[in-house]
Scaffold this motif. Structure first.
Motif, short mmCIF file in Angstrom:
data_model
loop_
_atom_site.label_atom_id
_atom_site.label_comp_id
_atom_site.label_asym_id
_atom_site.label_seq_id
_atom_site.Cartn_x
_atom_site.Cartn_y
_atom_site.Cartn_z
N GLY A 24 0.82 -1.21 0.00
CA GLY A 24 0.00 0.00 0.00
C GLY A 24 0.85 1.25 0.00
N ASP A 25 1.90 1.27 0.82
CA ASP A 25 2.78 2.44 0.86
C ASP A 25 3.46 2.66 -0.48
N ASN A 26 3.99 1.58 -1.04
CA ASN A 26 4.70 1.71 -2.32
C ASN A 26 3.76 2.09 -3.45
N LEU A 27 2.53 1.52 -3.41
CA LEU A 27 1.56 1.85 -4.45
C LEU A 27 1.14 3.32 -4.36
N GLY A 28 0.93 3.80 -3.11
CA GLY A 28 0.59 5.20 -2.93
C GLY A 28 1.68 6.13 -3.42
N ASP A 29 2.93 5.80 -3.07
CA ASP A 29 4.06 6.61 -3.52
C ASP A 29 4.21 6.55 -5.04
N PHE A 30 4.00 5.36 -5.60
CA PHE A 30 4.15 5.19 -7.04
C PHE A 30 3.14 6.04 -7.80
N VAL A 31 1.87 5.99 -7.37
CA VAL A 31 0.83 6.77 -8.04
C VAL A 31 1.10 8.26 -7.89
N THR A 32 1.48 8.67 -6.67
CA THR A 32 1.72 10.09 -6.42
C THR A 32 2.90 10.61 -7.23
N ASP A 33 3.98 9.84 -7.27
CA ASP A 33 5.22 10.31 -7.91
C ASP A 33 5.19 10.18 -9.43
N ASN A 34 4.41 9.25 -9.95
CA ASN A 34 4.47 8.98 -11.38
C ASN A 34 3.23 9.39 -12.15
N PHE A 35 2.09 9.56 -11.46
CA PHE A 35 0.87 9.90 -12.16
C PHE A 35 0.36 11.30 -11.79
N LEU A 36 0.37 11.60 -10.50
CA LEU A 36 -0.20 12.87 -10.04
C LEU A 36 0.86 13.96 -10.01
N THR A 37 1.47 14.21 -11.14
CA THR A 37 2.46 15.28 -11.26
C THR A 37 1.92 16.35 -12.18
N ALA A 38 2.51 17.52 -12.08
CA ALA A 38 2.05 18.64 -12.91
C ALA A 38 2.15 18.30 -14.40
N GLU A 39 3.22 17.63 -14.79
CA GLU A 39 3.44 17.30 -16.20
C GLU A 39 2.40 16.32 -16.71
N ASN A 40 1.97 15.38 -15.85
CA ASN A 40 1.00 14.38 -16.28
C ASN A 40 -0.44 14.90 -16.21
N ILE A 41 -0.72 15.76 -15.24
CA ILE A 41 -2.08 16.23 -15.05
C ILE A 41 -2.45 17.31 -16.06
N ARG A 42 -1.50 18.20 -16.35
CA ARG A 42 -1.81 19.36 -17.19
C ARG A 42 -2.41 18.99 -18.56
N PRO A 43 -1.83 18.01 -19.31
CA PRO A 43 -2.43 17.71 -20.63
C PRO A 43 -3.89 17.28 -20.55
N TYR A 44 -4.25 16.51 -19.52
CA TYR A 44 -5.64 16.07 -19.40
C TYR A 44 -6.56 17.22 -18.99
N VAL A 45 -6.05 18.09 -18.11
CA VAL A 45 -6.85 19.24 -17.69
C VAL A 45 -7.08 20.19 -18.87
N GLU A 46 -6.05 20.37 -19.69
CA GLU A 46 -6.17 21.29 -20.82
C GLU A 46 -7.20 20.81 -21.84
N LYS A 47 -7.43 19.51 -21.90
CA LYS A 47 -8.38 18.96 -22.86
C LYS A 47 -9.84 19.13 -22.41
N LEU A 48 -10.03 19.46 -21.15
CA LEU A 48 -11.38 19.54 -20.61
C LEU A 48 -12.19 20.66 -21.29
N ASP A 49 -13.41 20.36 -21.61
CA ASP A 49 -14.33 21.35 -22.18
C ASP A 49 -15.69 21.16 -21.52
N ILE A 50 -15.72 21.47 -20.24
CA ILE A 50 -16.92 21.26 -19.44
C ILE A 50 -18.07 22.14 -19.94
#
Length: 412
Positions: free
Chosen positions: A89-115
Motif C-alpha cells: 500500500g505504501d509503495n503503491l501510494g508513492d508510485f501513483v503520487t510520484d508517477n501519475f499525479l504530477t504537474a506534467e501528467n495532469i496538465r495535458p488532461y486538464v487542458e483537454k477539458l471542455d466542461i
C-alpha cells in the motif's frame, strides 16, 4: 457458483501442473528404459524432462510464494502479498503520487477539458432542463422548510426596530411642513377656514353676546347688544379682509411662524424626543415582532405553495430562468471560455494540492483490506497469466537442460 475468472484460473493451473506431471512421467520412463533397453535418443529426452521438472518446480514455487506458503510450509519470503500488504500500500501510494499525479501528467488532461460544451449540450435538451428545474424546486423547498422561523422573525424584527429607531421623524415632519409652506397649502387652508369662521360668527351673535355679558355684566346696562354687534361686525370685517387679501399681514405672519416652527422641529432635541415617544407608543417591539411573524408565515406558505403548484408564477419563473441560462450560455462564447478556464484552474489546483491525500487514501485503503482476501483477489486477476510462467519455465527449463546435455556430450 464459480465465476469465469475462477474457472480460467483453475484450468490454467491444471495445464501447468499436468505439464509438470507429464515431464515427471517422461523422466521416470526414460530412467527405467535406459536401465533395461537403452538407446542414444533416450538420454536427450531424459535430460529435457529432468530440466523441465526443475524449471516447473522452481516457477511453481515462485508463483505460489506470491500468494501463500508453498505446501503450507512457512518458508521465509513466501506468502509475500499477505505479509507485505502494508508495504505494498505504501509503495503503491508513492508510485501513483510520484508517477501519475504530477504537474506534467495532469496538465495535458486538464487542458483537454471542455466542461462548458458538455454543459451546453446537456442543458440544450428539454428533458435535462426539467431535471434541473425539479432539483431547484426541491432544493428551494428544503431550504425554506429548514429555515428556523423564530430566527428569521428575530432577525427582521431586530432590523426593523433598528431602522425605526434610526428614522429622524422630526426631519420628515419638518420637511413635510416646509413643503406645505412652499406649495402654499397653509394659505389654501386659511381660504377654507376663514369663510367658515365668518359664517360661524354671524350665526352665533347671541352666544357671543351672552358670553360677553357673563364676563362683563355692566355692559348689559350700557348697550351691550350694540357693543356686541360692533364687535361681531369688526371680527367679520377682519376675517373678510384676510380672506380677500392674499398679501394680508396676518397671512405673512402665519407663514413666518410656520417656517420658524419647521426649523425648530428639525433642530431641537425636545421635538425629537417627543416624536420618538409618540412613535414608540404606536410601534412597540411586540407589535413589530407580531407584524414580522405574520408576514414571514404568510410569505413562507406562499413560497412553498408556489413551488408545489404546477404552472405557478414561481415555477414558471424558475423554468424560464433555466431556459434563459441555457440559451445565454450556448450563445456566449466568452462565458464558456471563462467557465472552462475556471474549472481547469480549479481542478489543476486541487489535483496538485491533494496529491499527498490521494497517496494517503491508497495507503489507508490497502491497510484496511484483509491480507488473505487481497491475495486471493490478486491471484484471481493475474493468476491465469502467472500460470504461463510455470508453463514457460517447464519448457524453457527442458530446452536449457537439453542444450547443456548436448553441449556436454559433444565437447566432452
Amino acid at each position: 457458483m464459480m465465476s469465469d475468472k475462477q474457472s480460467q484460473l483453475r484450468k490454467h493451473k491444471r495445464i501447468a501442473t499436468g505439464l509438470f506431471f507429464l515431464m515427471a512421467i517422461t523422466y521416470i520412463a526414460m530412467v527405467y528404459t535406459l536401465k533395461n533397453s537403452p538407446a542414444d535418443w533416450m538420454g536427450y529426452v531424459k535430460a529435457f524432462s529432468e530440466a523441465a521438472m526443475v524449471g516447473a518446480l522452481a516457477d511453481w514455487f515462485a508463483v505460489t510464494a506470491l500468494f501463500r506458503h508453498p505446501m503450507g510450509l512457512k518458508i521465509p519470503h513466501t506468502n509475500l502479498i499477505v505479509n507485505s500488504k502494508n508495504k505494498i500500500g505504501d509503495n503503491l501510494g508513492d508510485f501513483v503520487t510520484d508517477n501519475f499525479l504530477t504537474a506534467e501528467n495532469i496538465r495535458p488532461y486538464v487542458e483537454k477539458l471542455d466542461i462548458a460544451t458538455l454543459l451546453v449540450n446537456w442543458l440544450r435538451q428539454e428533458h435535462n432542463q426539467k431535471i434541473v428545474e425539479k432539483e431547484c424546486r426541491i432544493l428551494a423547498k428544503n431550504i425554506v422548510n429548514d429555515i428556523d422561523d423564530q430566527s428569521v422573525v428575530n432577525f427582521f424584527s431586530s432590523k426593523a426596530q433598528q431602522g425605526i429607531e434610526s428614522i429622524r421623524v422630526q426631519s420628515f415632519i419638518a420637511q413635510g411642513l416646509m413643503y406645505a409652506i412652499e406649495k402654499k397649502e397653509h394659505q389654501r387652508l386659511l381660504d377654507v377656514i376663514l369663510p367658515k369662521a365668518q359664517i360661524y360668527v354671524e350665526e352665533h351673535r347671541e352666544e357671543i353676546y351672552n358670553a360677553i355679558i357673563e364676563k362683563k355684566p355692566l355692559l348689559s346696562l350700557v348697550g351691550g347688544k350694540a357693543v356686541t354687534n360692533q364687535l361681531v361686525n369688526g371680527i367679520h370685517t377682519f376675517l373678510e379682509d384676510i380672506n380677500s387679501n392674499p398679501n394680508h399681514k396676518l397671512r405673512g405672519e402665519i407663514t413666518t411662524r410656520l417656517e420658524v416652527l419647521a426649523a425648530e422641529i428639525d433642530s431641537q432635541e425636545k421635538w425629537k424626543i417627543k416624536f420618538q415617544e409618540i412613535l414608540s407608543q404606536f410601534i412597540t417591539p411586540e407589535r413589530i415582532e407580531s407584524y414580522v411573524q405574520d408576514f414571514w408565515s404568510s410569505t413562507k406558505s406562499s413560497i412553498i405553495e408556489q413551488l408545489e403548484t404546477e404552472g405557478s408564477t414561481l415555477q414558471n419563473y424558475i423554468s424560464t430562468a433555466i431556459h434563459n441560462i441555457a440559451t445565454d450560455l450556448e450563445q456566449n462564447q466568452e462565458m464558456q471560455l471563462k467557465i472552462n478556464n475556471w474549472i481547469k484552474h480549479t481542478i489543476y489546483k486541487l489535483a496538485l494540492k491533494n496529491t499527498k491525500e490521494v497517496g494517503e487514501l491508497i495507503r489507508n485503503t490497502v491497510d484496511r483490506w484483509d491480507g488473505r482476501e487481497l491475495s486471493d483477489k490478486l491471484e484471481l486477476e493475474v493468476g491465469k497469466d502467472l500460470q504461463f510462467i510455470r508453463i514457460n519455465g517447464t519448457l524453457v527449463g527442458g530446452l536449457v537442460g537439453l542444450g547443456i546435455y548436448i553441449i556436454t556430450h559433444l565437447l566432452l
